[in-house]
Design a protein around this motif. Sequence first.
Motif, PDB file in Angstrom:
ATOM      1  N   THR A   1       0.835  -1.210   0.000  1.00 44.77           N
ATOM      2  CA  THR A   1       0.000   0.000   0.000  1.00 44.77           C
ATOM      3  C   THR A   1       0.865   1.253   0.000  1.00 44.77           C
ATOM      4  N   LEU A   2       1.898   1.256   0.834  1.00 42.59           N
ATOM      5  CA  LEU A   2       2.801   2.407   0.899  1.00 42.59           C
ATOM      6  C   LEU A   2       3.491   2.631  -0.441  1.00 42.59           C
ATOM      7  N   SER A   3       3.909   1.556  -1.078  1.00 43.34           N
ATOM      8  CA  SER A   3       4.589   1.672  -2.371  1.00 43.34           C
ATOM      9  C   SER A   3       3.644   2.186  -3.454  1.00 43.34           C
ATOM     10  N   LEU A   4       2.403   1.692  -3.442  1.00 43.27           N
ATOM     11  CA  LEU A   4       1.420   2.152  -4.424  1.00 43.27           C
ATOM     12  C   LEU A   4       1.092   3.627  -4.223  1.00 43.27           C
ATOM     13  N   ASP A   5       0.961   4.043  -2.962  1.00 43.30           N
ATOM     14  CA  ASP A   5       0.687   5.454  -2.673  1.00 43.30           C
ATOM     15  C   ASP A   5       1.852   6.337  -3.120  1.00 43.30           C
ATOM     16  N   ARG A   6       3.069   5.854  -2.870  1.00 42.45           N
ATOM     17  CA  ARG A   6       4.246   6.624  -3.276  1.00 42.45           C
ATOM     18  C   ARG A   6       4.318   6.741  -4.795  1.00 42.45           C
ATOM     19  N   LYS A   7       4.000   5.636  -5.484  1.00 38.32           N
ATOM     20  CA  LYS A   7       4.010   5.658  -6.946  1.00 38.32           C
ATOM     21  C   LYS A   7       2.949   6.617  -7.477  1.00 38.32           C
ATOM     22  N   LYS A   8       1.776   6.609  -6.850  1.00 35.21           N
ATOM     23  CA  LYS A   8       0.697   7.509  -7.263  1.00 35.21           C
ATOM     24  C   LYS A   8       1.117   8.968  -7.079  1.00 35.21           C
ATOM     25  N   LEU A   9       1.775   9.243  -5.946  1.00 39.28           N
ATOM     26  CA  LEU A   9       2.240  10.605  -5.678  1.00 39.28           C
ATOM     27  C   LEU A   9       3.298  11.027  -6.691  1.00 39.28           C
ATOM     28  N   GLU A  10       4.204  10.108  -7.016  1.00 45.96           N
ATOM     29  CA  GLU A  10       5.234  10.410  -8.014  1.00 45.96           C
ATOM     30  C   GLU A  10       4.602  10.737  -9.365  1.00 45.96           C
ATOM     31  N   ASN A  11       3.572   9.985  -9.738  1.00 46.08           N
ATOM     32  CA  ASN A  11       2.884  10.239 -11.011  1.00 46.08           C
ATOM     33  C   ASN A  11       2.199  11.604 -10.998  1.00 46.08           C
ATOM     34  N   GLN A  12       1.589  11.942  -9.863  1.00 50.74           N
ATOM     35  CA  GLN A  12       0.920  13.237  -9.753  1.00 50.74           C
ATOM     36  C   GLN A  12       1.923  14.386  -9.852  1.00 50.74           C
TER      37      GLN A  12
END
Length: 215
Positions: free
Chosen positions: A193-204
Amino acid sequence: MSYQKNNLSIIINQSIENINEIHLGRESALANCRKSIQKSSSSIRASHRNQFDEALTLANESKESLEKAKEALKKFHLNINTVFFLDTEKEFCEAMLVYSFLSESNIPTPEDLQVTVSSYLKGLAEASSELRRTSLDSIRKSNYELADKYLGIMNEVTDLLETIDFPEAVTGGLRRTTDQLRSVVERTRGDVTLSLDRKKLENQLENLKETLKNS
């Protein structure tokens, strides 16, 4: 009295011979169990390296040693439900199930593996725990979809094992093993979950940079 003493001597000598044979049988079983566990561990490592042919070969060698241990115990009417033998069975099951999960092969049944149900179920729990390593490796390779897939398998196995509600004496301590698996699943869920959230933030942030660049 002398006659009784002679009889007792014969009985004791025969008993010593029988006990020695039992001891040798047990030692043979222990040696083969150790060899089987080593092969199972090597098979699991090979599966994690995606070397599936080697993993299956090692698992089959583990099975051969397990069968030799079983024969050594049966020959002298020793209990094949002894702890060291059942632990060896569990390790073999774990190796075969890790191989099946990672190579996406058909999952074998206890009957396919010719093992006790309790050894199989505990091996299934430990094989599922091994998927944490695969999930984390997938995160490191930025393969978040694969990480989530293995987390899903871990969660499904845990849910299924938690439906088995029998005394520990019957299941061989399955509830404790399942509780340990649940803990591993929750830690893995947090990591994914933490990795997915970080990836989402990076994309944003990347999208924001592009927007600012083009404005």
